[in-house]
Scaffold this motif. Structure first.
Motif, mmCIF file in Angstrom:
data_model
loop_
_atom_site.group_PDB
_atom_site.id
_atom_site.type_symbol
_atom_site.label_atom_id
_atom_site.label_comp_id
_atom_site.label_asym_id
_atom_site.label_seq_id
_atom_site.Cartn_x
_atom_site.Cartn_y
_atom_site.Cartn_z
ATOM 1 N N UNK A 29 27.990 -29.841 -47.807
ATOM 2 C CA UNK A 29 28.141 -31.150 -48.710
ATOM 3 C C UNK A 29 27.698 -32.346 -47.851
ATOM 4 N N UNK A 80 32.207 -43.417 -37.136
ATOM 5 C CA UNK A 80 33.485 -44.050 -36.956
ATOM 6 C C UNK A 80 34.274 -44.053 -35.915
ATOM 7 N N UNK A 106 33.551 -38.761 -35.458
ATOM 8 C CA UNK A 106 34.143 -38.698 -36.814
ATOM 9 C C UNK A 106 33.077 -39.627 -37.604
ATOM 10 N N UNK A 159 31.773 -41.664 -41.085
ATOM 11 C CA UNK A 159 32.188 -41.837 -42.396
ATOM 12 C C UNK A 159 31.008 -41.778 -43.462
ATOM 13 N N UNK A 171 27.913 -37.771 -53.590
ATOM 14 C CA UNK A 171 27.897 -37.119 -55.037
ATOM 15 C C UNK A 171 27.157 -37.814 -55.737
ATOM 16 N N UNK A 200 33.500 -41.113 -57.796
ATOM 17 C CA UNK A 200 34.689 -41.788 -57.815
ATOM 18 C C UNK A 200 34.551 -42.417 -56.223
ATOM 19 N N UNK A 201 35.077 -43.825 -56.388
ATOM 20 C CA UNK A 201 35.051 -44.608 -55.115
ATOM 21 C C UNK A 201 35.837 -44.149 -53.905
ATOM 22 N N UNK A 202 35.306 -43.717 -52.909
ATOM 23 C CA UNK A 202 36.094 -43.144 -51.787
ATOM 24 C C UNK A 202 35.332 -43.007 -50.413
ATOM 25 N N UNK A 203 35.813 -43.016 -49.461
ATOM 26 C CA UNK A 203 35.123 -42.731 -47.894
ATOM 27 C C UNK A 203 35.603 -41.295 -47.641
ATOM 28 N N UNK A 204 34.518 -40.338 -47.088
ATOM 29 C CA UNK A 204 34.681 -39.320 -46.678
ATOM 30 C C UNK A 204 34.492 -39.430 -45.075
ATOM 31 N N UNK A 205 35.684 -38.863 -44.628
ATOM 32 C CA UNK A 205 35.596 -38.986 -43.067
ATOM 33 C C UNK A 205 35.653 -37.440 -42.439
ATOM 34 N N UNK A 206 34.374 -37.034 -41.631
ATOM 35 C CA UNK A 206 34.389 -35.891 -41.173
ATOM 36 C C UNK A 206 34.088 -35.885 -39.671
ATOM 37 N N UNK A 207 34.630 -34.730 -39.038
ATOM 38 C CA UNK A 207 34.286 -34.504 -37.641
ATOM 39 C C UNK A 207 33.078 -33.622 -37.408
ATOM 40 N N UNK A 217 40.778 -38.978 -56.484
ATOM 41 C CA UNK A 217 41.434 -39.882 -57.034
ATOM 42 C C UNK A 217 42.103 -38.954 -58.054
ATOM 43 N N UNK A 271 40.529 -45.043 -50.945
ATOM 44 C CA UNK A 271 40.621 -43.948 -50.582
ATOM 45 C C UNK A 271 40.046 -43.194 -49.528
ATOM 46 N N UNK A 272 40.627 -42.559 -48.719
ATOM 47 C CA UNK A 272 39.850 -42.352 -47.297
ATOM 48 C C UNK A 272 40.345 -40.715 -47.245
ATOM 49 N N UNK A 273 39.358 -39.850 -47.303
ATOM 50 C CA UNK A 273 39.661 -38.366 -47.114
ATOM 51 C C UNK A 273 39.087 -37.952 -45.885
ATOM 52 N N UNK A 274 39.864 -37.286 -45.176
ATOM 53 C CA UNK A 274 39.446 -36.663 -43.841
ATOM 54 C C UNK A 274 39.414 -35.557 -43.751
ATOM 55 N N UNK A 275 38.136 -34.588 -43.714
ATOM 56 C CA UNK A 275 37.819 -33.215 -43.386
ATOM 57 C C UNK A 275 37.953 -32.802 -41.942
ATOM 58 N N UNK A 277 37.048 -30.991 -39.605
ATOM 59 C CA UNK A 277 35.954 -29.808 -39.532
ATOM 60 C C UNK A 277 35.728 -29.447 -38.126
ATOM 61 N N UNK A 278 36.566 -30.140 -37.104
ATOM 62 C CA UNK A 278 36.376 -29.635 -35.640
ATOM 63 C C UNK A 278 37.783 -29.464 -35.222
ATOM 64 N N UNK A 302 40.055 -31.773 -33.871
ATOM 65 C CA UNK A 302 40.671 -32.885 -34.232
ATOM 66 C C UNK A 302 41.858 -32.734 -35.472
#
Lengths: 219, 199
Positions: free
Chosen positions: A155, A164, A189, A191, A198, A203-210, B136, B152-156, B158-159, B161
């Motif tokens: 995704x 970030x 990380x 953002x 999407x 929907x308003x949001x932030x997605x943070x992924x490593x 939400x 809203x902050x979503x943390x995936x 994936x590593x 951490x």
């Protein structure tokens, strides 16, 4: 690999309810499956990334139908048969005997454990080269495709975000899972805005992924 | 694709688990008492009560809170919590304006030393698929309604951490001791699908 496990953004699974009284293990065999799953990594001479990849290689039907700890049983069986600790079919044969059937159990195979040296405990590893990116940099997740293990979910591939934070460097699961070397990399990380992932109606949001450095390119 | 069977008349997975343990035990590759000890640790010694102590201390000791947000691994280790699936801990703070929530879309990564093993909802395909896409809406379905102007902050994860949400201290819990505050902190609030309520 592009398997059933890569669930971020999939649709059709319905809703989810919280059971406030859920025990740590709902069934006795869940606890045994958990402990055996953990032990299976050492017994098979593999590692956590190989374990995750074994989960990914389960048939999608089994992945969903067997439930979480059912996956651990199947995953342990994959690792143990791949490494020649148990013969293919050994678990099913024993299970059928336990159920009272007359079944011949297969002989143990030739050991086939991976020959692989770990660089240390855990997954954090130093990297000599300076990081390619810094907090605030715009980066794009590369559109990489592999039939092997990766921690780059579908995704975010091809999507642009902002670094970030720089996290501790770590071994690369993509090669470690296949015993092809630890190849430590910097980890960031990143953002992403939900509309980047999407579409405009998100929907308003932030997605943070490593993400590992080789998953990223400057944007 | 897996060579292993799917569907059909497979033995029940509970029996396959028993078979697997028997095969490994007979070969001397695992000891049942080692499995017992491992299970007991996760049932009795490691769980959200650990994370709740971290949160309560952060609520009552602002210096600790600062250390926790700057170096989660070290600050959590001050309370004696460390180990596998907690190698590098990042603590993310909920505020009046920002709500954080944690997921592992690819499997079930979860901060074991502070929260123990993940609950079923965290491992559910519905949670893993939807919290990154409809956070939400899904949080609302799970009982947490957020204001429209809350970020809203979503943390995936994936590593390697691992993330712990520092929930907001509830109003109406001013006079409580650190220990009593810890008793209010729930697992769900430390993942970010709930808030902590006053007693």
């Amino acid at each position: 690999m592009d398997g059933i496990h890569d669930m971020g953004g999939m649709q059709g699974f319905g809703s989810v309810a919280i059971d406030p009284d859920e025990p740590v293990f709902r069934k006795e065999w869940h606890s045994r499956a958990f402990a055996i799953g953990i032990m299976s990594m050492g017994v098979s001479g593999t590692n956590l990334d190989a374990f995750r990849h074994a989960l990914e290689r389960l048939h999608p039907y089994d992945y969903l139908a067997d439930g979480y700890y059912g996956r651990w049983v199947a995953c342990a069986e994959v690792l143990l048969t791949d490494s020649g600790v148990l013969a293919p079919g050994a678990v099913e044969a024993r299970a059928r005997k336990l159920m009272g059937e007359q079944v011949d159990e297969p002989a143990d195979p030739e050991p086939n454990k991976p020959v692989y040296e770990r660089g240390g405990p855990g997954s954090l590893r130093p990297v000599d080269d300076p990081p390619a990116f810094a907090a605030g940099d715009r980066v794009r997740a590369r559109d990489l495709r592999t039939s092997g293990h990766t921690r780059l979910p579908g995704y975010v591939r091809g999507r642009t975000g902002t670094v970030s934070a720089l996290r501790p460097s770590a071994l690369l699961p993509d090669t470690n899972a296949h015993f092809e070397g630890e190849n430590p990399q910097h980890v960031y990380t990143v953002e992403f805005d939900s509309t980047e992932l999407w579409g405009d109606g998100a929907e308003p949001a932030a997605l943070l992924i490593d993400l590992f450095e080789s998953y990223l390119e400057a944007a | 694709m897996s060579e292993h069977s799917h569907g059909g008349d497979r033995p029940p997975v509970s029996v396959r688990a028993e078979a697997l343990e028997a095969l490994l035990t007979e070969r001397g590759l695992v000891k049942p008492e080692v499995l017992d000890g491992f299970i007991s640790r996760f049932v009795n010694d490691v769980g959200p009560m650990n994370g709740a102590k971290v949160v309560a201390k952060a609520w009552t000791d602002d210096d600790y809170r600062q250390r926790l947000l700057e170096d989660g691994t070290a600050a959590i280790a001050e309370l004696g919590f460390s180990g596998p699936q907690g190698e590098h801990m990042v603590v993310i703070e909920n505020t009046d304006d920002v709500h954080n929530v944690v997921v592992c879309t690819l499997c079930s990564c979860y901060p074991w030393p502070v929260l123990g093993l993940p609950p079923e909802w965290y491992k559910d395909p519905a949670y893993r698929s939807r919290i990154v896409r409809d956070p939400r809406t899904l949080l609302g379905e799970m009982g947490l309604d957020l204001d429209d102007d809350t970020e809203v902050r979503v943390w995936d994860s994936s590593a390697e951490n691992r993330y712990l949400v520092l929930p907001q201290r509830p109003d109406g819990a001013e006079g409580l001791s650190e220990e009593d505050l810890a008793g209010l902190v729930t697992r769900d609030a430390m993942v970010g699908v709930a808030k902590v309520s006053a007693p």
